[in-house]
Enzyme design. Structure first.
Site, PDB file in Angstrom:
ATOM      1  CG  ASP A 117      -1.944  -1.084   1.212  1.00 48.91           C
ATOM      2  OD1 ASP A 117      -2.261  -1.579   0.118  1.00 48.91           O
ATOM      3  OD2 ASP A 117      -2.423  -1.456   2.296  1.00 48.91           O
ATOM      4  CE  LYS A 118       0.310   8.581  -1.006  1.00 47.36           C
ATOM      5  NZ  LYS A 118      -0.683   9.655  -1.241  1.00 47.36           N
TER       6      LYS A 118
END
Length: 340
Positions: free
Chosen positions: A150-151
């Site tokens: 995830d970012k």
């Protein structure tokens, strides 16, 4: 035997390499389309139906009908339809490389860096950075990226540089040869470690979130306690499957959301009587406290066993240190608050 495919959201598209699996005996009595959906959760039912209709799926060498009944043990071959390759431009974004050879890269992704271009993030991604580092990666699906973070999750990733390495890493992900462990800080004090077996699917009303759903895809997460604080727990997490947001969803499901998680947490907990630095650190931690700390796999060409570890980033380490100091300042109150 289950499908030789990577976990959810880790199956690279853009290749017509045949994928092989054998239906497990437990699928006996199911219709073929139902058995395929269970054995291949990486793909939607509509996509699988399209491939059935197009003759891209064979069973025991023949072209089956969707309503055929499975007896178990059938040999299945799937030829995924080539997906359009993402068009992205090289960008001079620094990479924290931990291992480089002719076939693979191992890198540390910082929190805040998006892995793939997409809606809202057309540039400035890890994929753009990889294309700048090695333009030849443009010839591989997703520039050789075989799994993602995830970012706002930091940590280790492996990237393929050649078609053979790409195929080898995909197979290792599918058969769970690749080992990945994460560090996390949760809200609440865990009594002990455990496992979460709960299917995950898209949230019914919020398409940006995932949720535990009875009709979701199988998902298993294992966790163990590293250190308890007065209102939080430092845990080590190992994935058995790889669903979208799996750790975040599963730990929230059992009552221990990740500190700072803007999607699944949304709840600030401060130990009673905590000093100002502790309160400010907890309030100021605006991303999920999650870090991919360990990565191990078999080199897809040399067959050497490779293992890598990455220390938690500064913000994560600073929060841990403050929580440890908070326990020392309040002797006898360890794990007194937030127990679940």
């Amino acid at each position: 035997m289950t499908a030789l495919l990577p976990p959810d959201d880790e199956l690279p598209e853009g290749s017509e390499t045949a994928l092989h699996l054998r239906f497990a005996p437990a699928l006996a009595g199911r219709r073929l389309d139902q058995a395929l959906a269970e054995a291949l959760p990486q793909y939607s039912r509509s996509r699988l139906k399209g491939w059935l209709d197009a003759g891209r799926i064979t069973v025991n060498g023949g072209v089956p009908r969707a309503r055929e009944i499975i007896v178990g043990g059938e040999s299945v071959t799937v030829i995924p339809e080539t997906a359009p390759r993402v068009e992205a431009l090289p960008e001079a974004i620094p990479l924290d490389l931990r291992h480089v050879d002719a076939d693979v890269l191992v890198l540390h992704k910082p929190a805040g860096l998006v892995v793939h271009p997409g809606a809202g993030n057309p540039t400035g991604t890890l994929l753009n950075a990889l294309l700048h580092y090695d333009p030849a990666l443009a010839h591989l699906p997703r520039a050789g990226i075989v799994h993602r973070l995830d970012k706002d999750t930091s940590g280790l990733m492996v990237v393929a540089r050649t078609p053979s390495a790409y195929d080898g890493l995909v197979t290792q992900l599918s058969t769970r040869v690749v080992s990945r462990e994460y560090e996390a800080i949760c809200v609440g004090v865990m009594i002990g470690g455990g496992s979460v077996h709960a299917p995950i699917g898209r949230h019914e009303t919020d398409r940006l979130r995932m949720a535990v759903r009875r009709d979701g895809r199988d998902a298993v997460t294992h966790y163990r306690v590293t250190e308890r604080f007065r209102a939080h727990t430092h845990v080590r997490v190992q994935l058995e499957t790889g669903r979208t947001h799996q750790i975040r969803v599963h730990l929230t499901h059992v009552g221990f959301p990740l500190v700072g998680d803007p999607t699944y947490g949304k709840r600030l907990v401060v130990p009673r009587g905590a000093d100002i630095p502790v309160m400010e650190a907890l309030r100021g931690f605006r991303r999920q406290a999650l870090h991919a700390a360990h990565l191990a796999f078999v080199h897809p060409v040399s067959q050497a066993h490779l293992a890598f570890d990455a220390a938690v980033p500064e913000d994560f380490a600073a929060l841990l240190a403050l929580l440890q100091e908070d326990v020392l300042r309040h002797p006898g109150e360890e794990a007194a608050h937030g127990r679940r």
